[in-house]
Design a protein around this motif. Sequence first.
Motif, PDB file in Angstrom:
ATOM      1  N   GLY A 311      46.401  15.636  16.493  1.00 53.27           N
ATOM      2  CA  GLY A 311      45.660  16.623  15.683  1.00 53.27           C
ATOM      3  C   GLY A 311      46.390  17.936  15.801  1.00 53.27           C
ATOM      4  O   GLY A 311      47.495  18.084  15.934  1.00 53.27           O
ATOM      5  N   LEU A 312      45.691  19.025  15.496  1.00 54.75           N
ATOM      6  CA  LEU A 312      46.006  20.397  15.400  1.00 54.75           C
ATOM      7  C   LEU A 312      46.204  20.767  16.941  1.00 54.75           C
ATOM      8  O   LEU A 312      45.101  21.077  17.635  1.00 54.75           O
ATOM      9  CB  LEU A 312      45.273  21.496  14.555  1.00 54.75           C
ATOM     10  N   ILE A 313      47.187  21.241  17.522  1.00 49.84           N
ATOM     11  CA  ILE A 313      47.330  21.836  18.593  1.00 49.84           C
ATOM     12  C   ILE A 313      47.671  23.397  18.647  1.00 49.84           C
ATOM     13  O   ILE A 313      48.447  23.874  18.059  1.00 49.84           O
ATOM     14  CB  ILE A 313      48.627  21.227  19.475  1.00 49.84           C
ATOM     15  N   ILE A 314      46.690  24.075  19.351  1.00 54.88           N
ATOM     16  CA  ILE A 314      46.800  25.759  19.491  1.00 54.88           C
ATOM     17  C   ILE A 314      46.877  25.821  20.852  1.00 54.88           C
ATOM     18  O   ILE A 314      45.966  25.680  21.797  1.00 54.88           O
ATOM     19  CB  ILE A 314      45.427  26.259  18.833  1.00 54.88           C
ATOM     20  N   ASP A 315      47.879  26.530  21.222  1.00 55.14           N
ATOM     21  CA  ASP A 315      48.184  27.012  22.587  1.00 55.14           C
ATOM     22  C   ASP A 315      47.957  28.651  22.818  1.00 55.14           C
ATOM     23  O   ASP A 315      48.799  29.210  21.892  1.00 55.14           O
ATOM     24  CB  ASP A 315      49.523  26.697  22.875  1.00 55.14           C
ATOM     25  N   VAL A 316      47.370  29.106  23.918  1.00 57.03           N
ATOM     26  CA  VAL A 316      47.163  30.401  23.738  1.00 57.03           C
ATOM     27  C   VAL A 316      47.653  30.818  25.217  1.00 57.03           C
ATOM     28  O   VAL A 316      47.105  30.253  26.216  1.00 57.03           O
ATOM     29  CB  VAL A 316      45.465  30.814  23.821  1.00 57.03           C
ATOM     30  N   GLN A 324      45.112  30.454  40.466  1.00 56.30           N
ATOM     31  CA  GLN A 324      45.402  29.908  41.689  1.00 56.30           C
ATOM     32  C   GLN A 324      45.026  28.193  41.520  1.00 56.30           C
ATOM     33  O   GLN A 324      44.208  27.852  40.899  1.00 56.30           O
ATOM     34  CB  GLN A 324      44.533  30.354  42.671  1.00 56.30           C
ATOM     35  N   SER A 325      46.034  27.542  42.219  1.00 55.43           N
ATOM     36  CA  SER A 325      45.960  26.109  41.951  1.00 55.43           C
ATOM     37  C   SER A 325      44.610  25.463  42.479  1.00 55.43           C
ATOM     38  O   SER A 325      43.963  24.564  42.125  1.00 55.43           O
ATOM     39  CB  SER A 325      47.013  25.247  42.869  1.00 55.43           C
ATOM     40  N   THR A 326      43.806  26.277  43.358  1.00 57.77           N
ATOM     41  CA  THR A 326      42.833  25.734  44.015  1.00 57.77           C
ATOM     42  C   THR A 326      41.480  25.974  43.151  1.00 57.77           C
ATOM     43  O   THR A 326      40.393  25.456  43.274  1.00 57.77           O
ATOM     44  CB  THR A 326      42.320  26.408  45.203  1.00 57.77           C
ATOM     45  N   HIS A 327      41.749  26.853  42.035  1.00 60.74           N
ATOM     46  CA  HIS A 327      40.819  27.088  40.964  1.00 60.74           C
ATOM     47  C   HIS A 327      40.846  26.473  39.665  1.00 60.74           C
ATOM     48  O   HIS A 327      40.129  26.408  38.807  1.00 60.74           O
ATOM     49  CB  HIS A 327      40.741  28.758  40.807  1.00 60.74           C
ATOM     50  N   VAL A 364      43.729  23.668  30.402  1.00 63.40           N
ATOM     51  CA  VAL A 364      44.524  24.280  30.918  1.00 63.40           C
ATOM     52  C   VAL A 364      45.859  23.285  30.896  1.00 63.40           C
ATOM     53  O   VAL A 364      46.138  22.625  31.587  1.00 63.40           O
ATOM     54  CB  VAL A 364      44.339  25.061  32.499  1.00 63.40           C
ATOM     55  N   LYS A 365      46.648  23.746  29.866  1.00 64.21           N
ATOM     56  CA  LYS A 365      48.052  23.090  29.819  1.00 64.21           C
ATOM     57  C   LYS A 365      48.970  23.244  31.021  1.00 64.21           C
ATOM     58  O   LYS A 365      49.511  22.458  31.646  1.00 64.21           O
ATOM     59  CB  LYS A 365      48.792  23.643  28.515  1.00 64.21           C
ATOM     60  N   TRP A 366      49.057  24.564  31.331  1.00 61.91           N
ATOM     61  CA  TRP A 366      49.642  25.095  32.856  1.00 61.91           C
ATOM     62  C   TRP A 366      49.324  26.412  33.105  1.00 61.91           C
ATOM     63  O   TRP A 366      48.945  27.062  32.317  1.00 61.91           O
ATOM     64  CB  TRP A 366      51.232  25.018  32.592  1.00 61.91           C
ATOM     65  N   GLY A 372      51.703  33.564  34.185  1.00 56.48           N
ATOM     66  CA  GLY A 372      50.688  33.382  33.248  1.00 56.48           C
ATOM     67  C   GLY A 372      50.080  32.080  33.208  1.00 56.48           C
ATOM     68  O   GLY A 372      50.263  31.161  34.044  1.00 56.48           O
ATOM     69  N   THR A 373      49.352  31.840  31.948  1.00 62.84           N
ATOM     70  CA  THR A 373      48.394  30.698  31.754  1.00 62.84           C
ATOM     71  C   THR A 373      48.599  30.238  30.366  1.00 62.84           C
ATOM     72  O   THR A 373      48.565  31.124  29.620  1.00 62.84           O
ATOM     73  CB  THR A 373      47.072  31.139  32.497  1.00 62.84           C
ATOM     74  N   CYS A 374      48.560  29.039  30.223  1.00 56.41           N
ATOM     75  CA  CYS A 374      48.426  28.457  28.708  1.00 56.41           C
ATOM     76  C   CYS A 374      47.220  27.743  28.780  1.00 56.41           C
ATOM     77  O   CYS A 374      47.040  26.651  29.311  1.00 56.41           O
ATOM     78  CB  CYS A 374      49.642  27.913  28.478  1.00 56.41           C
TER      79      CYS A 374
END
Length: 383
Positions: A311-316, A324-327, A364-366, A372-374
């Motif tokens: 479908g349509l992928i939208i990355d913010v 944090q990895s634990t979160h 969460v992509k990464w 940062g975060t995507c």
Amino acid sequence: MRINWRIILVAIAIILVSGTIFYSQYVAGKIATEERKYVTVWAEAQRTILNTPDTASLNLATFISFENKEIPILETTEKDSITGNYLNLDSSLVESDPGYLQKKLHEFRRYNNKPIVLVIKDSPYTANHYYYGQSKLLKEVKLYPLIQLVIVALFIAIAIMAVQSHYRGAQNQLWASMARETAHQLGTPVSSLEGWLEILKQKKENEAIIPEITKDVNRLLLITDRFGKIGSQPKLEPGNPYDQIEQMILYMKKRSGAQVQFEFSPEPLSVNPLLSAPLFDWVIENLIKNALDAMEGKGLIRIESHITNDGLIIDVTDSGKGIQSTHLNKVFKPGFTTKKRGWGLGLPLSKRIMEEYHNGKLFVKWSEHGKGTCFRIILPLPG
């Protein structure tokens, strides 16, 4: 002290399965002992058939010999060479597979490497060894704990799923009730503000402030509309999500400061997805606000889109401090927040809007500490 019912269920299951396994092993041991005695009697019957001319004894020995219809037995010489005599084995496999009897001999040795010995002659020493396997009953008794383990595991899984489903249903009902009540409570003062706005418009000296007040009133109307749609199935219509994104970027630019930059790189759409514009707008707003909080008023927010088979992928993507990895596995749980202020409902609501109302995805992509975060949105496209 709060009792964790999952731990209690698992503990009960472990106790039940452990008890069953121990008892089954006990019963299996008794059956195995009885079967060895039975094979010993059967071997003595063979000795009688070979050495006793007495008809009465021969009849009894023959009866005992033919009575064994469950325990598989394989005869060998004193040097463990297979004689070709066997009982309760598959004759068709014996004929079709030359190595079948040898395989069964290895199997029986692993089960019980002490055969029943029948001495035929003392000098020269001649004897038959009788190796035997497990009866069908013994195999079933040993298999029973595994079957029960599967049944108990299924029972626990169904119980957990039922409780979680009930919990989610109650939680969704609570959210919907809170949202509708919020919309109801906002409705009256917003209507009143609209009335006061009309009064202000009648005086020329208010012309400078009317546009900004109108924007805020419209904003309150939009918020009321959003809350009113939570808890009921919104009407989805073909729409261009890029329009919603551009409007939200324009709105957030004025409230984020000069040190925050926005980039939007959309891939052209050939077909528009089905949207509830106010709710999708809310998702984008929550993601941008989340990015602004992570960047602490300085950095880059980049929104990209492309089309795939999904479908349509939208990355913010933001250039903030990262998660944090634990979160990572908690960010979509209601009530979880790392902010000093906030209810922790923005991301959970956004996920629900995308997955339950739009049949899409939000995850969460990464995320990398200090970089940062995507967040990724997937919107299904018609056809």
